[in-house]
Write a protein that holds these residues in place. Structure first.
Motif, PDB file in Angstrom:
ATOM      1  N   GLU A 150      46.579  36.247  41.276  1.00 47.08           N
ATOM      2  CA  GLU A 150      46.424  34.793  41.343  1.00 47.08           C
ATOM      3  C   GLU A 150      45.002  34.399  41.742  1.00 47.08           C
ATOM      4  OE1 GLU A 150      49.573  33.233  43.807  1.00 47.08           O
ATOM      5  OE2 GLU A 150      51.096  33.814  42.352  1.00 47.08           O
ATOM      6  N   ILE A 151      44.057  35.176  41.223  1.00 46.01           N
ATOM      7  CA  ILE A 151      42.631  34.916  41.437  1.00 46.01           C
ATOM      8  C   ILE A 151      42.061  34.479  40.091  1.00 46.01           C
ATOM      9  CG2 ILE A 151      40.404  35.987  41.986  1.00 46.01           C
ATOM     10  CD1 ILE A 151      41.946  37.862  43.883  1.00 46.01           C
ATOM     11  N   PRO A 152      41.222  33.443  40.063  1.00 43.84           N
ATOM     12  CA  PRO A 152      40.650  32.990  38.788  1.00 43.84           C
ATOM     13  C   PRO A 152      39.973  34.134  38.024  1.00 43.84           C
ATOM     14  CG  PRO A 152      40.130  31.431  40.520  1.00 43.84           C
ATOM     15  CD  PRO A 152      40.757  32.620  41.192  1.00 43.84           C
ATOM     16  N   LEU A 153      40.096  34.102  36.713  1.00 42.40           N
ATOM     17  CA  LEU A 153      39.596  35.169  35.855  1.00 42.40           C
ATOM     18  C   LEU A 153      38.115  35.481  36.106  1.00 42.40           C
ATOM     19  CD1 LEU A 153      40.420  37.072  33.528  1.00 42.40           C
ATOM     20  CD2 LEU A 153      39.656  35.298  31.963  1.00 42.40           C
ATOM     21  N   ALA A 154      37.282  34.470  36.187  1.00 41.29           N
ATOM     22  CA  ALA A 154      35.843  34.699  36.390  1.00 41.29           C
ATOM     23  C   ALA A 154      35.567  35.359  37.737  1.00 41.29           C
ATOM     24  CB  ALA A 154      35.075  33.384  36.279  1.00 41.29           C
ATOM     25  N   THR A 155      36.293  34.944  38.753  1.00 38.15           N
ATOM     26  CA  THR A 155      36.135  35.539  40.086  1.00 38.15           C
ATOM     27  C   THR A 155      36.615  36.984  40.068  1.00 38.15           C
ATOM     28  OG1 THR A 155      36.450  33.389  41.120  1.00 38.15           O
ATOM     29  CG2 THR A 155      36.784  35.319  42.518  1.00 38.15           C
ATOM     30  N   CYS A 156      37.733  37.202  39.419  1.00 40.77           N
ATOM     31  CA  CYS A 156      38.295  38.547  39.302  1.00 40.77           C
ATOM     32  C   CYS A 156      37.315  39.460  38.570  1.00 40.77           C
ATOM     33  CB  CYS A 156      39.631  38.459  38.577  1.00 40.77           C
ATOM     34  SG  CYS A 156      40.773  39.752  39.003  1.00 40.77           S
ATOM     35  N   ALA A 157      36.693  38.962  37.531  1.00 45.20           N
ATOM     36  CA  ALA A 157      35.706  39.746  36.782  1.00 45.20           C
ATOM     37  C   ALA A 157      34.532  40.131  37.670  1.00 45.20           C
ATOM     38  CB  ALA A 157      35.214  38.962  35.569  1.00 45.20           C
ATOM     39  N   SER A 158      34.031  39.187  38.440  1.00 43.83           N
ATOM     40  CA  SER A 158      32.921  39.481  39.354  1.00 43.83           C
ATOM     41  C   SER A 158      33.302  40.570  40.354  1.00 43.83           C
ATOM     42  CB  SER A 158      32.504  38.228  40.118  1.00 43.83           C
ATOM     43  OG  SER A 158      31.980  37.270  39.244  1.00 43.83           O
ATOM     44  N   ILE A 159      34.522  40.496  40.841  1.00 38.15           N
ATOM     45  CA  ILE A 159      34.981  41.474  41.820  1.00 38.15           C
ATOM     46  C   ILE A 159      35.075  42.859  41.190  1.00 38.15           C
ATOM     47  CG2 ILE A 159      36.961  42.194  43.235  1.00 38.15           C
ATOM     48  CD1 ILE A 159      37.423  39.152  43.769  1.00 38.15           C
ATOM     49  N   ALA A 202      39.043  34.720  57.397  1.00 36.53           N
ATOM     50  CA  ALA A 202      37.684  34.421  57.859  1.00 36.53           C
ATOM     51  C   ALA A 202      36.691  34.493  56.702  1.00 36.53           C
ATOM     52  CB  ALA A 202      37.274  35.389  58.961  1.00 36.53           C
ATOM     53  N   SER A 203      36.944  35.384  55.765  1.00 35.28           N
ATOM     54  CA  SER A 203      36.083  35.529  54.593  1.00 35.28           C
ATOM     55  C   SER A 203      36.950  35.575  53.341  1.00 35.28           C
ATOM     56  CB  SER A 203      35.240  36.803  54.689  1.00 35.28           C
ATOM     57  OG  SER A 203      34.493  36.979  53.502  1.00 35.28           O
ATOM     58  N   PRO A 204      37.109  34.440  52.664  1.00 36.82           N
ATOM     59  CA  PRO A 204      37.933  34.431  51.446  1.00 36.82           C
ATOM     60  C   PRO A 204      37.471  35.426  50.386  1.00 36.82           C
ATOM     61  CG  PRO A 204      37.521  32.194  52.186  1.00 36.82           C
ATOM     62  CD  PRO A 204      36.650  33.103  53.018  1.00 36.82           C
ATOM     63  N   SER A 205      36.180  35.646  50.271  1.00 41.19           N
ATOM     64  CA  SER A 205      35.700  36.580  49.245  1.00 41.19           C
ATOM     65  C   SER A 205      36.115  38.012  49.562  1.00 41.19           C
ATOM     66  CB  SER A 205      34.184  36.479  49.067  1.00 41.19           C
ATOM     67  OG  SER A 205      33.517  36.797  50.264  1.00 41.19           O
ATOM     68  N   VAL A 206      36.064  38.386  50.820  1.00 40.90           N
ATOM     69  CA  VAL A 206      36.513  39.728  51.211  1.00 40.90           C
ATOM     70  C   VAL A 206      38.015  39.838  51.015  1.00 40.90           C
ATOM     71  CG1 VAL A 206      36.749  41.364  53.135  1.00 40.90           C
ATOM     72  CG2 VAL A 206      34.603  40.112  52.808  1.00 40.90           C
ATOM     73  N   ASP A 207      38.743  38.798  51.365  1.00 39.51           N
ATOM     74  CA  ASP A 207      40.189  38.786  51.178  1.00 39.51           C
ATOM     75  C   ASP A 207      40.550  38.977  49.706  1.00 39.51           C
ATOM     76  OD1 ASP A 207      42.894  38.261  52.403  1.00 39.51           O
ATOM     77  OD2 ASP A 207      42.830  36.610  50.960  1.00 39.51           O
ATOM     78  N   ARG A 208      39.864  38.284  48.835  1.00 39.31           N
ATOM     79  CA  ARG A 208      40.124  38.418  47.392  1.00 39.31           C
ATOM     80  C   ARG A 208      39.775  39.812  46.898  1.00 39.31           C
ATOM     81  NH1 ARG A 208      38.063  32.749  44.634  1.00 39.31           N
ATOM     82  NH2 ARG A 208      39.915  31.544  45.196  1.00 39.31           N
ATOM     83  N   THR A 209      38.674  40.350  47.368  1.00 36.93           N
ATOM     84  CA  THR A 209      38.264  41.690  46.954  1.00 36.93           C
ATOM     85  C   THR A 209      39.304  42.728  47.371  1.00 36.93           C
ATOM     86  OG1 THR A 209      35.927  41.086  47.066  1.00 36.93           O
ATOM     87  CG2 THR A 209      36.452  43.447  47.139  1.00 36.93           C
ATOM     88  N   LEU A 210      39.783  42.627  48.598  1.00 30.53           N
ATOM     89  CA  LEU A 210      40.807  43.566  49.054  1.00 30.53           C
ATOM     90  C   LEU A 210      42.106  43.388  48.278  1.00 30.53           C
ATOM     91  CD1 LEU A 210      40.123  43.513  52.890  1.00 30.53           C
ATOM     92  CD2 LEU A 210      39.642  45.371  51.274  1.00 30.53           C
TER      93      LEU A 210
END
Length: 91
Positions: free
Chosen positions: A38-47, A7-15
């Motif tokens: 398997e999360i893009p580097l920039a997204t992973c950095a933000s998290i 339902a929320s990809p950003s929450v899924d990635r954070t978890l």
């Protein structure tokens, strides 16, 4: 059956990042974390920067490398729930 989209990809990635940090124990570089999740580097950095600002992750700098790991903050959040889930011990 195809896997369902969260339902929320950003929450899924954070978890996913948080779970990976917990499992790694000793800490991971941002590159290793991005690769493992398997999360893009920039997204992973933000998290991880957000997790750090909220106290859920800490970084250790060794030379030019930064190693990220989860903190005990998770226990603080989960402790009230853990107390509810445990059956009362006979006294």
């Amino acid at each position: 059956m195809a896997s369902e989209r969260p339902a929320s990809p950003s929450v899924d990635r954070t978890l996913t990042v948080l779970e990976t940090l917990v499992e790694a124990g000793e800490g991971l570089t941002l590159t290793a974390l991005a690769r493992a999740t398997e999360i893009p580097l920039a997204t992973c950095a933000s998290i991880v920067y957000t997790l750090e600002s909220r106290g859920y992750a800490r970084r250790r700098v060794v030379g030019r490398s930064h190693f990220w790991r989860a903190t005990p903050r998770l226990y603080e959040v989960a402790a009230p729930l853990a107390g509810q889930a445990l059956p009362a011990r006979p006294g």
